[in-house]
Design a protein around this motif. Structure first.
Motif, PDB file in Angstrom:
ATOM      1  N   HIS A  82       0.695  -1.246   0.031  1.00 58.62           N
ATOM      2  CA  HIS A  82      -0.032  -0.024  -0.013  1.00 58.62           C
ATOM      3  C   HIS A  82       0.875   1.122  -0.126  1.00 58.62           C
ATOM      4  O   HIS A  82       0.228   2.146  -0.692  1.00 58.62           O
ATOM      5  CB  HIS A  82      -0.935   0.095   1.303  1.00 58.62           C
ATOM      6  CG  HIS A  82      -1.557   1.213   1.277  1.00 58.62           C
ATOM      7  ND1 HIS A  82      -2.804   1.791   0.661  1.00 58.62           N
ATOM      8  CD2 HIS A  82      -1.466   2.393   2.347  1.00 58.62           C
ATOM      9  CE1 HIS A  82      -3.018   2.836   1.048  1.00 58.62           C
ATOM     10  NE2 HIS A  82      -2.252   3.438   2.124  1.00 58.62           N
ATOM     11  N   LEU A  83       1.982   1.140   0.679  1.00 61.43           N
ATOM     12  CA  LEU A  83       2.733   2.262   0.989  1.00 61.43           C
ATOM     13  C   LEU A  83       3.513   2.667  -0.264  1.00 61.43           C
ATOM     14  O   LEU A  83       3.730   3.869  -0.809  1.00 61.43           O
ATOM     15  CB  LEU A  83       3.703   2.287   2.118  1.00 61.43           C
ATOM     16  CG  LEU A  83       3.124   2.362   3.496  1.00 61.43           C
ATOM     17  CD1 LEU A  83       3.938   1.990   4.541  1.00 61.43           C
ATOM     18  CD2 LEU A  83       2.616   3.955   3.915  1.00 61.43           C
ATOM     19  N   LYS A  84       4.154   1.525  -0.880  1.00 60.76           N
ATOM     20  CA  LYS A  84       4.695   1.731  -1.957  1.00 60.76           C
ATOM     21  C   LYS A  84       3.958   2.168  -3.345  1.00 60.76           C
ATOM     22  O   LYS A  84       4.382   2.982  -4.211  1.00 60.76           O
ATOM     23  CB  LYS A  84       5.306   0.297  -2.457  1.00 60.76           C
ATOM     24  CG  LYS A  84       6.709  -0.141  -1.755  1.00 60.76           C
ATOM     25  CD  LYS A  84       7.153  -1.645  -2.453  1.00 60.76           C
ATOM     26  CE  LYS A  84       8.203  -2.255  -1.784  1.00 60.76           C
ATOM     27  NZ  LYS A  84       9.689  -1.495  -1.999  1.00 60.76           N
ATOM     28  N   GLU A  85       2.716   1.815  -3.402  1.00 62.36           N
ATOM     29  CA  GLU A  85       2.049   2.166  -4.612  1.00 62.36           C
ATOM     30  C   GLU A  85       1.104   3.513  -4.263  1.00 62.36           C
ATOM     31  O   GLU A  85       0.711   4.116  -5.125  1.00 62.36           O
ATOM     32  CB  GLU A  85       0.727   1.208  -4.979  1.00 62.36           C
ATOM     33  CG  GLU A  85       1.562  -0.112  -5.323  1.00 62.36           C
ATOM     34  CD  GLU A  85       0.634  -1.072  -5.838  1.00 62.36           C
ATOM     35  OE1 GLU A  85      -0.501  -1.193  -5.411  1.00 62.36           O
ATOM     36  OE2 GLU A  85       1.184  -2.125  -6.614  1.00 62.36           O
ATOM     37  N   HIS A  86       0.831   3.773  -2.904  1.00 61.51           N
ATOM     38  CA  HIS A  86      -0.147   4.965  -2.587  1.00 61.51           C
ATOM     39  C   HIS A  86       0.292   6.172  -1.910  1.00 61.51           C
ATOM     40  O   HIS A  86      -0.483   7.257  -1.419  1.00 61.51           O
ATOM     41  CB  HIS A  86      -1.479   4.341  -2.185  1.00 61.51           C
ATOM     42  CG  HIS A  86      -2.061   3.457  -2.958  1.00 61.51           C
ATOM     43  ND1 HIS A  86      -2.739   3.777  -4.147  1.00 61.51           N
ATOM     44  CD2 HIS A  86      -2.243   2.181  -2.736  1.00 61.51           C
ATOM     45  CE1 HIS A  86      -3.189   2.549  -4.827  1.00 61.51           C
ATOM     46  NE2 HIS A  86      -2.942   1.738  -4.117  1.00 61.51           N
ATOM     47  N   LEU A  87       1.385   5.961  -1.092  1.00 57.36           N
ATOM     48  CA  LEU A  87       1.765   7.092  -0.473  1.00 57.36           C
ATOM     49  C   LEU A  87       1.929   8.439  -1.044  1.00 57.36           C
ATOM     50  O   LEU A  87       2.662   8.453  -1.980  1.00 57.36           O
ATOM     51  CB  LEU A  87       3.175   6.595   0.219  1.00 57.36           C
ATOM     52  CG  LEU A  87       3.758   7.668   1.406  1.00 57.36           C
ATOM     53  CD1 LEU A  87       2.983   7.783   2.690  1.00 57.36           C
ATOM     54  CD2 LEU A  87       5.223   7.282   1.666  1.00 57.36           C
ATOM     55  N   HIS A  88       1.358   9.352  -0.521  1.00 52.49           N
ATOM     56  CA  HIS A  88       1.536  10.510  -1.144  1.00 52.49           C
ATOM     57  C   HIS A  88       1.413  11.884  -0.081  1.00 52.49           C
ATOM     58  O   HIS A  88       0.575  11.830   0.448  1.00 52.49           O
ATOM     59  CB  HIS A  88       0.535  10.707  -2.339  1.00 52.49           C
ATOM     60  CG  HIS A  88       0.419  12.206  -2.889  1.00 52.49           C
ATOM     61  ND1 HIS A  88       1.420  12.584  -3.737  1.00 52.49           N
ATOM     62  CD2 HIS A  88      -0.471  13.164  -2.849  1.00 52.49           C
ATOM     63  CE1 HIS A  88       1.377  13.739  -4.328  1.00 52.49           C
ATOM     64  NE2 HIS A  88       0.131  14.273  -3.644  1.00 52.49           N
ATOM     65  N   SER A  89       2.215  12.642  -0.214  1.00 53.13           N
ATOM     66  CA  SER A  89       2.276  13.818   0.656  1.00 53.13           C
ATOM     67  C   SER A  89       2.066  15.171  -0.063  1.00 53.13           C
ATOM     68  O   SER A  89       2.665  15.460  -1.267  1.00 53.13           O
ATOM     69  CB  SER A  89       3.628  14.048   1.438  1.00 53.13           C
ATOM     70  OG  SER A  89       3.743  15.521   1.925  1.00 53.13           O
ATOM     71  N   GLU A  90       0.878  15.779   0.290  1.00 51.73           N
ATOM     72  CA  GLU A  90       0.565  17.329  -0.369  1.00 51.73           C
ATOM     73  C   GLU A  90       1.689  18.218   0.135  1.00 51.73           C
ATOM     74  O   GLU A  90       2.125  19.263  -0.776  1.00 51.73           O
ATOM     75  CB  GLU A  90      -0.850  17.681  -0.079  1.00 51.73           C
ATOM     76  CG  GLU A  90      -2.035  16.783  -0.545  1.00 51.73           C
ATOM     77  CD  GLU A  90      -2.055  16.655  -2.059  1.00 51.73           C
ATOM     78  OE1 GLU A  90      -1.478  17.851  -2.503  1.00 51.73           O
ATOM     79  OE2 GLU A  90      -2.639  15.953  -2.391  1.00 51.73           O
ATOM     80  N   LYS A  91       2.271  18.107   1.161  1.00 51.64           N
ATOM     81  CA  LYS A  91       3.209  19.053   1.692  1.00 51.64           C
ATOM     82  C   LYS A  91       4.489  18.748   0.789  1.00 51.64           C
ATOM     83  O   LYS A  91       5.210  19.811   0.753  1.00 51.64           O
ATOM     84  CB  LYS A  91       3.257  18.807   3.413  1.00 51.64           C
ATOM     85  CG  LYS A  91       1.963  19.283   4.224  1.00 51.64           C
ATOM     86  CD  LYS A  91       2.515  19.160   5.507  1.00 51.64           C
ATOM     87  CE  LYS A  91       1.207  19.310   6.462  1.00 51.64           C
ATOM     88  NZ  LYS A  91       1.380  18.958   7.802  1.00 51.64           N
ATOM     89  N   ASP A  92       4.871  17.491   0.852  1.00 50.10           N
ATOM     90  CA  ASP A  92       6.347  17.465   0.427  1.00 50.10           C
ATOM     91  C   ASP A  92       6.197  16.134  -0.500  1.00 50.10           C
ATOM     92  O   ASP A  92       6.573  15.115  -0.187  1.00 50.10           O
ATOM     93  CB  ASP A  92       7.267  17.158   1.441  1.00 50.10           C
ATOM     94  CG  ASP A  92       8.725  17.112   1.009  1.00 50.10           C
ATOM     95  OD1 ASP A  92       8.755  17.261  -0.256  1.00 50.10           O
ATOM     96  OD2 ASP A  92       9.785  17.460   1.646  1.00 50.10           O
ATOM     97  N   PRO A  93       5.568  16.384  -1.760  1.00 45.94           N
ATOM     98  CA  PRO A  93       5.425  15.175  -2.654  1.00 45.94           C
ATOM     99  C   PRO A  93       6.552  14.716  -3.056  1.00 45.94           C
ATOM    100  O   PRO A  93       6.804  13.246  -3.201  1.00 45.94           O
ATOM    101  CB  PRO A  93       4.516  15.801  -3.958  1.00 45.94           C
ATOM    102  CG  PRO A  93       4.787  17.480  -3.997  1.00 45.94           C
ATOM    103  CD  PRO A  93       4.919  17.387  -2.275  1.00 45.94           C
TER     104      PRO A  93
END
Length: 244
Positions: A82-93
């Motif tokens: 899940h993290l490998k495919e979907h991790l996303h930060s709006e603050k620091d993409p």
């Protein structure tokens, strides 16, 4: 090398011994391990239920507390995928994109990064290996049997280093156990039947223990085994490799 240890919610709450074994095993292998205490859920349950827009807080916190490490290791294939495919930060993409590449499931970290060739562990039992779908088809921890390709198994390679352990052959090596996260809630009858079939394969071949890299699947099968009053037990692979 400094590794951030990520322990998923259900491991923390239901199977803390697997988390402890993961830490101890990594330290035995000379890895400097840090456990960030602010960590929470990776967001997978929400995303799998169709509410990925609610995982923002999980993503931001994960990125914030794990970005500093060389690697992030977790004893859970589904959470890692899940993290490998979907991790996303709006603050620091950009930071989150880099972090995705540093997140590893324990077995793949041991084989692909540390390149472990020997272990000091004994487990004189017959063991059935469950190939969880996320680990098999997402992380490619083992070869899929429907492919005409050379076979390999990263969990099998590590378990072969354990003294006294005998891996039992199964009729269907990579059959799903039926857990599937929220699938076991939405389709409980189908999930339960799949789990019973998976457990029966292990029992039929004399397994004393069922192991794997994903405790969610093992928890599902453990519930079935208990209801059947079976003597077969489940154990996370980290506990076996650590010498329990």
């Amino acid at each position: 090398m400094t590794v951030g240890l990520f322990i998923p919610c259900y491991v923390d709450q239901f199977y803390p011994n697997a988390a402890i074994a993961t830490l101890q095993l990594l330290e035995k292998l000379g890895v400097n391990v840090v456990y960030p205490k602010k960590q929470t859920c990776c967001g997978q349950p929400m995303a799998n239920s169709g509410f990925s827009h609610l995982t923002g807080g999980c993503d931001e916190l994960f990125t914030e507390i794990f970005a500093e490490f060389d690697y992030v290791v977790a004893p859970s294939g589904s959470c890692v995928l899940h993290l490998k495919e979907h991790l996303h930060s709006e603050k620091d993409p950009q930071q989150s994109e880099v972090l995705k590449t540093k997140v590893y499931e324990l077995v793949e970290f041991l084989t692909d990064v540390l390149k472990v060739e020997s272990l000091q562990a004994k487990f004189p039992h017959k063991v059935g290996v469950h190939q969880s779908c996320h680990g098999l088809r997402g992380l490619h921890l083992s070869q899929m049997t429907e492919l005409v390709a050379p076979p390999f198994s990263k969990p099998g390679k590590l378990l072969s280093m354990v003294e006294g352990l005998e891996i039992v052959d199964l009729d269907r090596q990579d059959e799903c156990c039926g857990f599937g996260g929220t699938f076991c809630v939405a389709e409980e009858a189908v999930s339960a039947k799949m789990g019973k079939d998976r457990v029966a394969d292990h029992i039929r071949h004399g397994a004393e223990y069922i192991t794997g890299a994903d405790l969610s699947c093992l928890m599902h099968m453990e519930g079935i085994l208990r209801r059947q009053k079976s003597n077969v037990k489940v154990v996370h692979i980290a506990e076996i490799l650590n010498g329990i």
